[in-house]
Design a protein around this motif. Sequence first.
Motif, PDB file in Angstrom:
ATOM      1  N   LYS A  58       0.822  -1.226   0.000  1.00  0.00           N
ATOM      2  CA  LYS A  58       0.000   0.000   0.000  1.00  0.00           C
ATOM      3  C   LYS A  58       0.851   1.269   0.000  1.00  0.00           C
ATOM      4  N   ARG A  61       3.546   3.824   4.544  1.00  0.00           N
ATOM      5  CA  ARG A  61       4.589   4.488   5.339  1.00  0.00           C
ATOM      6  C   ARG A  61       5.230   5.663   4.606  1.00  0.00           C
ATOM      7  N   ASP A  97      10.468 -11.214   8.845  1.00  0.00           N
ATOM      8  CA  ASP A  97       9.306 -11.742   9.573  1.00  0.00           C
ATOM      9  C   ASP A  97       8.794 -13.033   8.927  1.00  0.00           C
TER      10      ASP A  97
HETATM   11  C1  GRG Z   1      13.907  -4.012  11.725  1.00  0.00           C
HETATM   12  C2  GRG Z   1      16.267  -4.821  12.067  1.00  0.00           C
HETATM   13  C3  GRG Z   1      14.856  -5.141  11.909  1.00  0.00           C
HETATM   14  C4  GRG Z   1      14.469  -6.428  11.933  1.00  0.00           C
HETATM   15  C5  GRG Z   1      13.084  -6.885  11.743  1.00  0.00           C
HETATM   16  C6  GRG Z   1      11.018  -9.152  11.801  1.00  0.00           C
HETATM   17  C7  GRG Z   1      11.089  -7.915  12.605  1.00  0.00           C
HETATM   18  C8  GRG Z   1      12.435  -7.409  12.995  1.00  0.00           C
HETATM   19  C9  GRG Z   1       9.986  -7.225  12.957  1.00  0.00           C
HETATM   20  C10 GRG Z   1       8.615  -7.570  12.525  1.00  0.00           C
HETATM   21  C11 GRG Z   1       7.907  -6.329  12.088  1.00  0.00           C
HETATM   22  C12 GRG Z   1       6.586  -6.618  11.432  1.00  0.00           C
HETATM   23  C13 GRG Z   1       6.550  -7.579  10.301  1.00  0.00           C
HETATM   24  C14 GRG Z   1       5.494  -5.972  11.847  1.00  0.00           C
HETATM   25  C15 GRG Z   1       4.157  -6.101  11.224  1.00  0.00           C
HETATM   26  C16 GRG Z   1       3.758  -4.787  10.643  1.00  0.00           C
HETATM   27  C17 GRG Z   1       2.591  -4.890   9.716  1.00  0.00           C
HETATM   28  C18 GRG Z   1       1.242  -4.719  10.282  1.00  0.00           C
HETATM   29  C19 GRG Z   1       2.792  -5.126   8.410  1.00  0.00           C
HETATM   30  C20 GRG Z   1       1.781  -5.067   7.352  1.00  0.00           C
HETATM   31  O1  GRG Z   1       1.856  -3.771   6.806  1.00  0.00           O
HETATM   32  P1  GRG Z   1       1.017  -3.315   5.540  1.00  0.00           P
HETATM   33  O2  GRG Z   1      -0.387  -3.869   5.655  1.00  0.00           O
HETATM   34  O3  GRG Z   1       1.757  -4.083   4.373  1.00  0.00           O
HETATM   35  O4  GRG Z   1       1.132  -1.845   5.398  1.00  0.00           O
HETATM   36  P2  GRG Z   1       2.013  -3.587   2.859  1.00  0.00           P
HETATM   37  O5  GRG Z   1       2.385  -4.863   2.150  1.00  0.00           O
HETATM   38  O6  GRG Z   1       0.747  -2.983   2.326  1.00  0.00           O
HETATM   39  O7  GRG Z   1       3.149  -2.630   2.883  1.00  0.00           O
END
Ligand code: GRG
Length: 308
Positions: A58, A61, A97
Motif C-alpha cells: 500500500k 509508510r 518476519d
Molecule cells: C527491523 C532490524 C529489523 C528487523 C526486523 C522481523 C522484525 C524485525 C519485525 C517484525 C515487524 C513486522 C513484520 C510488523 C508487522 C507490521 C505490519 C502490520 C505489516 C503489514 O503492513 P502493511 O499492511 O503491508 O502496510 P504492505 O504490504 O501494504 O506494505
Amino acid sequence: MVAAHNLHKTPESAKFDLLAYLKERQKLCETALDNAIPMRYPDKIYESMRYSLLAGGKRLRPILCLATCEMTGGTIEMAMPTACALEMIHTMSLIHDDLPAMDNDDYRRGKLTNHKVYGEDIAILAGDGLLAFAFEHVAISTQNVPTERVLQVIARLGRALGAAGLVGGQVVDLESEGKPDISLETLNFIHNHKTAALLEACVACGGVLTGVSSEDLQRLSRYAQNIGLAFQIIDDILDITATQEQLGKTAGKDQKANKVTYPKLWGLEESRSKAEELIEAACVELDSFGEKAKPLIAIAQYIINRDR
Ligand code: GRG
C-alpha cells in the motif's frame, strides 16, 4: 478555521479524493524506489532486494512521511529519500518476519515470500542490504534540508527499528507464541513496537525535515501512535474476515497459531469500535493544522476502512 477532527464529519469541507491522492503518491513512490536501487553486480542480491521492494504494497509508510512533510510546509522532494528509506525498512522487516525462523510464511504482497524464491541465505542478506541502504540513502540523497535535521531523521529511524522499536516488539511477540494468557498490556507492547513505532517514525520524520516545533512534533507523534494501534487492530480483524486473495498473504494465521489478538480479547465488534476511537483521538491531535490536515485525516479514516 475548521477543526481538523471535524473535517471528516462535515461532508462539504471533507471533500478530499483520497483514492486519487493515494494513487498519485503510490506512483511517485514506486518510481523513486525503482530508481533508488537499480540492478547491478552481484545480480542475485539486487534482484532479491528489488523483488520484495517492488512487489506492491500500500506504500502507507512513505505516503505518511510525504503527507506530513507537505502539511508542515515542506516539499515531496525534501522527504522522498526518507520516505523511500521507510519503505525499505518496512520491506526488510517483512522479509525477515516471513522467514522460517520467525513467522514462516509462503506468501506476501500476493507473491511467494523472498526466501521461497531466493532461499533463506539470500533473503536474510536482502533484508540486511535494504536496511543498510536505507540509512545511506537518507544521508546521501536528502537535499535542501539542514544537516542537523537529516541527522535527527537518521537517529529516529535507528530508534524505531532497533531493540527499542520493531526488534523489541518482535522479540516479545516471539516469546508470547503459544501462550494463551497474554495480557492486554503485553499485546499493546508488541504492537506499539512492531507496528506503531515505524508509523510514528514516518510521521515524525516528515515533521523533523521541515523543522516543526517540539509541541507539533509531539502532536504528530500522538497522531501516529493512535493510528498505529488502530492499524494493528484492523490487521487482526482482517486476519479473521478477509481472504488470502484480498490480503496477498495467508489469512487466518493468528487463529491457526492460537495467537492472542485484539478480536480474541475484545471480540470483533468491540475491536472495531476501539479502532474507531483511536482514529478519532488521532485526528483531534491535528486540529491546529486546520485544512492542511485533510490528507492525514483521510489516511487515518482509510486505515479503519481498508479491506487489505
Ligand atoms: C527491523 C532490524 C529489523 C528487523 C526486523 C522481523 C522484525 C524485525 C519485525 C517484525 C515487524 C513486522 C513484520 C510488523 C508487522 C507490521 C505490519 C502490520 C505489516 C503489514 O503492513 P502493511 O499492511 O503491508 O502496510 P504492505 O504490504 O501494504 O506494505
